[in-house]
Design a protein around this motif. Structure first.
Motif, PDB file in Angstrom:
ATOM      1  N   VAL A 168       1.059  -1.038   0.061  1.00  0.00           N
ATOM      2  CA  VAL A 168       0.365  -0.172   0.207  1.00  0.00           C
ATOM      3  C   VAL A 168       1.369   1.511  -0.405  1.00  0.00           C
ATOM      4  O   VAL A 168       0.354   2.066  -0.963  1.00  0.00           O
ATOM      5  CB  VAL A 168      -0.767  -0.550   1.215  1.00  0.00           C
ATOM      6  N   PHE A 169       1.535   1.097   0.750  1.00  0.00           N
ATOM      7  CA  PHE A 169       2.384   2.330   1.109  1.00  0.00           C
ATOM      8  C   PHE A 169       4.018   2.718   0.341  1.00  0.00           C
ATOM      9  O   PHE A 169       4.636   3.233   0.277  1.00  0.00           O
ATOM     10  CB  PHE A 169       2.775   2.641   2.718  1.00  0.00           C
ATOM     11  N   GLY A 170       4.514   1.577  -0.718  1.00  0.00           N
ATOM     12  CA  GLY A 170       5.690   1.035  -1.280  1.00  0.00           C
ATOM     13  C   GLY A 170       6.737   1.048  -0.164  1.00  0.00           C
ATOM     14  O   GLY A 170       7.356   2.216  -0.375  1.00  0.00           O
ATOM     15  N   VAL A 171       6.535   0.745   1.035  1.00  0.00           N
ATOM     16  CA  VAL A 171       7.229   0.682   1.507  1.00  0.00           C
ATOM     17  C   VAL A 171       8.290  -0.534   2.509  1.00  0.00           C
ATOM     18  O   VAL A 171       7.806  -1.924   2.488  1.00  0.00           O
ATOM     19  CB  VAL A 171       7.425   1.100   3.556  1.00  0.00           C
ATOM     20  N   SER A 172       9.819  -0.725   2.902  1.00  0.00           N
ATOM     21  CA  SER A 172      10.666  -1.586   3.485  1.00  0.00           C
ATOM     22  C   SER A 172      10.688  -2.117   4.648  1.00  0.00           C
ATOM     23  O   SER A 172      10.838  -0.766   5.003  1.00  0.00           O
ATOM     24  CB  SER A 172      11.177  -1.942   2.086  1.00  0.00           C
ATOM     25  N   PHE A 173      10.740  -2.534   5.030  1.00  0.00           N
ATOM     26  CA  PHE A 173      11.116  -3.352   6.916  1.00  0.00           C
ATOM     27  C   PHE A 173      11.788  -4.113   6.419  1.00  0.00           C
ATOM     28  O   PHE A 173      12.385  -4.370   7.861  1.00  0.00           O
ATOM     29  CB  PHE A 173       9.935  -3.535   7.502  1.00  0.00           C
ATOM     30  N   THR A 174      13.267  -4.001   5.686  1.00  0.00           N
ATOM     31  CA  THR A 174      14.514  -5.265   5.662  1.00  0.00           C
ATOM     32  C   THR A 174      15.330  -4.156   5.182  1.00  0.00           C
ATOM     33  O   THR A 174      16.602  -4.555   4.628  1.00  0.00           O
ATOM     34  CB  THR A 174      13.803  -6.055   4.717  1.00  0.00           C
ATOM     35  N   GLY A 175      14.863  -2.718   4.672  1.00  0.00           N
ATOM     36  CA  GLY A 175      15.894  -1.886   4.260  1.00  0.00           C
ATOM     37  C   GLY A 175      16.273  -1.701   2.984  1.00  0.00           C
ATOM     38  O   GLY A 175      17.299  -1.492   2.761  1.00  0.00           O
ATOM     39  N   ASP A 176      15.212  -2.121   2.250  1.00  0.00           N
ATOM     40  CA  ASP A 176      15.369  -2.276   0.606  1.00  0.00           C
ATOM     41  C   ASP A 176      15.337  -0.862   0.197  1.00  0.00           C
ATOM     42  O   ASP A 176      14.563   0.535   0.123  1.00  0.00           O
ATOM     43  CB  ASP A 176      14.374  -2.704  -0.198  1.00  0.00           C
ATOM     44  N   PRO A 177      16.543  -0.062  -0.167  1.00  0.00           N
ATOM     45  CA  PRO A 177      17.275   1.246  -0.799  1.00  0.00           C
ATOM     46  C   PRO A 177      15.806   2.386  -1.626  1.00  0.00           C
ATOM     47  O   PRO A 177      15.805   2.861  -1.752  1.00  0.00           O
ATOM     48  CB  PRO A 177      18.517   1.778  -1.314  1.00  0.00           C
ATOM     49  N   LYS A 232      12.743   1.276  -1.790  1.00  0.00           N
ATOM     50  CA  LYS A 232      11.020   1.633  -1.405  1.00  0.00           C
ATOM     51  C   LYS A 232      11.357   2.733  -0.350  1.00  0.00           C
ATOM     52  O   LYS A 232      12.463   3.030   0.405  1.00  0.00           O
ATOM     53  CB  LYS A 232      11.072   0.526  -0.612  1.00  0.00           C
ATOM     54  N   GLY A 233      10.704   3.242   0.826  1.00  0.00           N
ATOM     55  CA  GLY A 233      10.069   4.165   1.711  1.00  0.00           C
ATOM     56  C   GLY A 233      10.485   3.242   2.871  1.00  0.00           C
ATOM     57  O   GLY A 233      10.498   2.354   2.852  1.00  0.00           O
ATOM     58  N   VAL A 234      10.468   4.236   4.268  1.00  0.00           N
ATOM     59  CA  VAL A 234      10.014   3.398   4.828  1.00  0.00           C
ATOM     60  C   VAL A 234       9.125   3.352   5.703  1.00  0.00           C
ATOM     61  O   VAL A 234       8.246   4.683   5.897  1.00  0.00           O
ATOM     62  CB  VAL A 234      11.405   3.722   6.485  1.00  0.00           C
TER      63      VAL A 234
END
Length: 669
Positions: free
Chosen positions: A207-216, A218-220
């Motif tokens: 939905v938000f285009g984020v990453s919780f694993t540290g993908d640079p 994507k967002g956080v």
């Protein structure tokens, strides 16, 4: 046969073996004995000293008693087991599928019954089970406060509403409920993720285009909430395009609890309106509707966007007030995404006033285009990759506080508070759309590069809409209050069904209205303990009468006044908390008079007449300024409080006549 008969008789009367042997020898001895043998001395046994040891006959035993089976005990034990099992099943289903709605409702009804019975039995001059009426209020305020906190959710919203009704509550309730403005417990990330999946059909990452694993690339997003309220909690996120957003996510249990909570609220209110003879049950449907809309984030987004358009179209507020932008593509009924705001909460008075150390012609971060200075995405992603469990990843932007962190925004409290009163007065009298939850947690203060303050208004869930006729009536009412136009006041409130204009006027102004007849103060000095208790009881009975007079004809009473009064009370408390820097009553009255000139839905001839009256009105308000500056001088010399403190003291004096007691600070705790 004779010897044998004697033998049998002897046996029946002889209990021991030794005696039996002796009798046998005596009975079997021949009748004639040699003269050489002397007879043994006879031994006699009393026949009544002992009873024969023989089993009783069947006739002596009577009817045989049936064996004890414990059937009744087993039956009640079975019932207890079945009831426990049924209760356990219901509790499990309720907690797993209905967010404990049944349990919370049962808890509400139980406590409501206890409180009602307590007041029914003990609300008298000399309570049976309490030392005084104050003790009665205190223990029941504690009970209700514990209930609201234990149930949480919408109950906390109701507690906040109760906390603001200083005009109708004993001080024991005010002090207890003032703590309802604290942050509520937050839900864990698993519950948050479920809400996002249920509303969007996707994971938070999608939905938000984020990453919780540290993908640079994507967002956080932070899993730990930055703030948590009764209905929702807010998480910080930075999208892939660099925008920083506040993601407001409704607590998952709210959707299941709200219908039960509102139903319980209606039932308890109906019971209490009968028990205490106060006709406020007719107001419950309107209150329930407003509270229900507060849980609809699409409605909140609509309110936010409409208020942003109104502020942008008003030159007197355009550069002083800011409404955060809502991102509709990332919002739903239970999720609302808006731009992230860096600011200081209104309750942080010290930070607002301390000297500015952020540089010449620079504003606070994010204010009027000032950069947020986000860190490089690669550095944040690297931190997350090294430690996936990190909870706080938003950069802390406090460079403007100086090297020792003791700096502030360097703003004038007078300018801050003037902007606030201007904003909410325009909502009431000019636009007819009123934000009804302006407590300090929903107002941010920022510094513009020019050094002027900017107010940021958030949380647009609780709004009321005033009809055109009612808005004009309310403006005329306020104008009449400040010119002591009793005829106009009576004319307006008569249409609202109010039977005591003076009390209603006082409740509106948050000060005693001096244009009519107010009851004289009931003095308690010099009374005995019994007489004092009797007078206190009579005063609180008068309070109920005063509330009934304010409500009057509930079929005519404008329901919007409930939440308008809430807004006025919070704004007054904000001004008082900041040290009464502005003449709130004058500013509000000026907007009321000006709205009758500027309103586009009034005929031109009436607007012309109102313009002449407005000029005269401004001259009349000069006397209000004299009193305001008198209180400021007195405050500067430390001889007393500000204007709001003086008005509060006057209201306390008048309220005691009605059995009420007003708390000084509704945001205590």
């Amino acid at each position: 046969m004779a010897p044998m008969t004697s033998l049998a008789r002897a046996l029946r009367s002889t209990p021991t073996t030794h005696t039996t042997s002796f009798l046998l020898r005596s009975c079997l001895r021949p009748r004639s004995l040699p003269q050489s043998i002397s007879p043994q001395p006879a031994r006699y046994v009393h026949p009544g000293a002992y009873k024969p040891f023989v089993p009783p006959s069947p006739s002596e035993l009577g009817k045989p008693a049936p064996a004890k089976t414990y059937d009744r005990t087993r039956k009640w034990l079975r019932r207890l087991v079945y009831l426990s099992l049924a209760g356990g099943v219901v509790y499990t289903i309720d907690s797993q599928f209905y967010a404990s709605s049944l349990t919370r409702t049962a808890r509400t009804f139980t406590l409501g019954l206890i409180v009602a019975l307590d007041y029914k039995i003990n609300f008298r001059p000399e309570p049976l089970l309490a030392n005084s009426i104050n003790d009665l209020h205190t223990r029941n305020a504690e009970r209700l406060s514990d209930l609201l906190r234990q149930n949480g959710g919408l109950y906390l919203k109701i507690g906040q509403a109760i906390a603001m009704q200083s005009a109708i509550l004993p001080p024991e309730f005010q002090k207890m409920f003032s703590r309802m403005f604290d942050d509520a417990p937050q839900n864990d990330w698993r519950e948050v993720e479920k809400v996002i999946r249920e509303d969007f059909g996707k994971s938070p990452e999608e939905v938000f285009g984020v990453s919780f694993t540290g993908d640079p690339t994507k967002g956080v997003m932070e899993r730990k909430a930055r703030a948590s309220a009764s209905v929702a909690q807010v998480h910080w996120a930075r999208l892939a395009d660099g925008r920083e957003v506040a993601v407001k996510i409704q607590k998952r249990e709210i959707a299941q609890q709200i219908q039960w909570d509102l139903w319980a609220f209606k039932v308890v209110t109906w019971i209490y309106s009968r028990v205490f003879d106060i006709p406020f049950y007719s107001l419950v449907p309107y209150v329930s509707e407003r509270l229900s809309l507060e849980t609809d984030f699409e409605n909140e987004a609509d309110n936010s966007e409409k208020m942003a358009r109104l502020v942008a179209g008003e030159s007197r507020l355009r550069n002083r007030v800011y409404i955060p932008k809502v991102y509709r593509e990332l919002s739903s009924k239970r999720v609302m995404t808006a731009e992230w705001i860096e600011g200081v909460r209104l309750w942080d008075k010290d930070t607002i006033t301390r000297s500015w150390r952020g540089g010449w012609r620079q504003g606070s971060p994010g204010c009027h285009g000032a950069p947020l200075d986000p860190p490089q995405p690669e550095s944040t992603s690297a931190r997350i990759a090294q430690n996936p469990t990190v909870t706080k990843i938003k950069p802390e932007r406090d460079h403007w506080r100086g090297w020792n962190g003791r700096g502030g925004l360097g703003l004038s409290l007078k300018e801050v508070m003037t902007t606030m009163v201007d904003l909410f007065s325009a909502q009431m009298f000019l636009w007819g759309i009123v934000h009804c939850d302006p407590h300090p947690g929903n107002i941010f203060v920022r510094r513009k590069p020019s050094g002027q303050p900017e107010l940021v208004l958030i949380d647009h869930g609780l709004y009321i809409h005033m009809g055109t006729d009612f808005r004009h009536q309310y403006a005329r009412f306020w104008k009449a209050l400040l010119t002591f136009d009793n005829n106009a006041i009576h004319d307006v409130v008569k249409q609202w069904g109010v039977t005591n204009p003076d009390i209603f006027a006082s409740a509106t102004l948050m000060r005693p209205y001096q244009g009519g007849d107010l009851s004289t103060q009931q003095h308690f000095e010099g009374l005995s303990k019994k007489d004092r208790a009797q007078r206190h009881y009579e005063a609180q009975q008068a309070a109920r009468k005063g509330i009934r007079q304010i409500l009057g004809d509930e079929t005519k009473w404008p329901k919007e006044l409930i939440f308008i009064g809430r807004n006025l009370r919070i704004v007054q408390a904000n001004n008082q908390f900041l040290g009464s820097p502005v003449n709130r009553i004058k500013i509000t009255g000026t907007w009321a008079s000006r709205a009758l000139v500027e309103s586009p839905d009034l005929p031109i001839n009436e607007k012309i007449r109102n313009y002449g009256r407005h000029l005269l009105f401004r001259l009349v308000l000069f006397t209000s300024d004299i009193y305001f500056y008198f209180t400021k001088v007195r405050q500067f010399l430390r001889l007393g409080g500000g204007m709001e403190d003086s008005l509060e003291a006057q209201m306390q004096t008048m309220a005691r006549d009605m059995g009420m007691d007003l708390q000084q600070n509704v945001f205590e705790g």
